[in-house]
Design an enzyme around this catalytic site. Structure first.
Site: not given
Lengths: 151, 151
Positions: B53, B55, B83, B86
């Site tokens: 992801h 991040e 999420c 993250c």
């Protein structure tokens, strides 16, 4: 490989982490047929990477081995209850099942503080089995922290 | 660099993710003086890595740039609400502040489903600012999903 055999490998990984000065946590990922897909240990200090927890590294390697980010049908066996980042990674990777050893009352996100693996609002749930070889898994941590306090 | 300038960079990253077929989310990490430490975009499909992801990638690169897994004093600016994985990574990395654009009612863990950044039981808290350039950040996602449905 049985869950118990996988935990023995995870404990070997944890011991290697301790030897390198990292908090001793180890993890393995088993495929749908019980085959060993990957192993990992906490390498936060070694790599200088805050995301280099055992589960994250093992999950990334399992995805590489399978050639897909979807780890459908897999089982993650880990010595310590996953933290929020790692439990979230299991959900994100569509892992089928997680088996952990020692509970983590300070940061555990598979039953202690949260259970991110069992939230029907998220798009995937992970079956949780707690406490496999919990004593051995906890002892590797307490021994590590006791030895550091003595320095 | 201001938060708004950082979000503009994050939106560029999101656009690059979309061009590669990944869900368009972008992130940057700013140092304590507001300097750009790293940038990242969702590369889950591109890398076949469920943890890739925006991040997570930006945080890993910031740690590499700083030479430490502790991202003390840093700000993460990201187009979509993080999420659980993250948000957990922000806590694990000791990020000081997160600024996000669009909320994520289905998986958001900085206020929507959870707020993992503001839990005094965990060993670190991250200050959350929601809704910066939320409209632009949301549009890049809705445009992406609309174009996929048309294929």
């Amino acid at each position: 490989m049985t869950d118990d055999e996988a935990m023995a490998v995870a404990l070997e990984e944890a011991a290697s982490a301790a030897a390198a000065g990292d908090v001793p946590v180890g993890a393995v990922v088993l495929g749908a047929e019980g085959q060993l897909l990957s192993r990992g240990r906490n390498e936060r200090e070694l790599l200088g990477d805050p995301t280099a927890h055992a589960e994250v590294l093992a999950v990334r390697r399992a995805a590489s081995a399978l050639g897909s980010w979807r780890l459908a049908g897999t089982t993650v066996v880990v010595t310590l209850e996953p933290c929020p980042m790692c439990a979230g990674a299991l959900v994100a990777a569509r892992v089928a099942r997680v088996v952990f050893g020692a509970p983590d009352p300070k940061a555990g996100a598979c039953g202690s503080l949260y259970n991110l693996c069992a939230d029907p609002r998220l798009n995937h749930e992970v079956s949780v089995t707690a406490g496999l070889q919990a004593r051995a898994c906890g002892e590797v941590l307490t021994t590590f922290f006791a030895s550091r306090r003595l320095r």
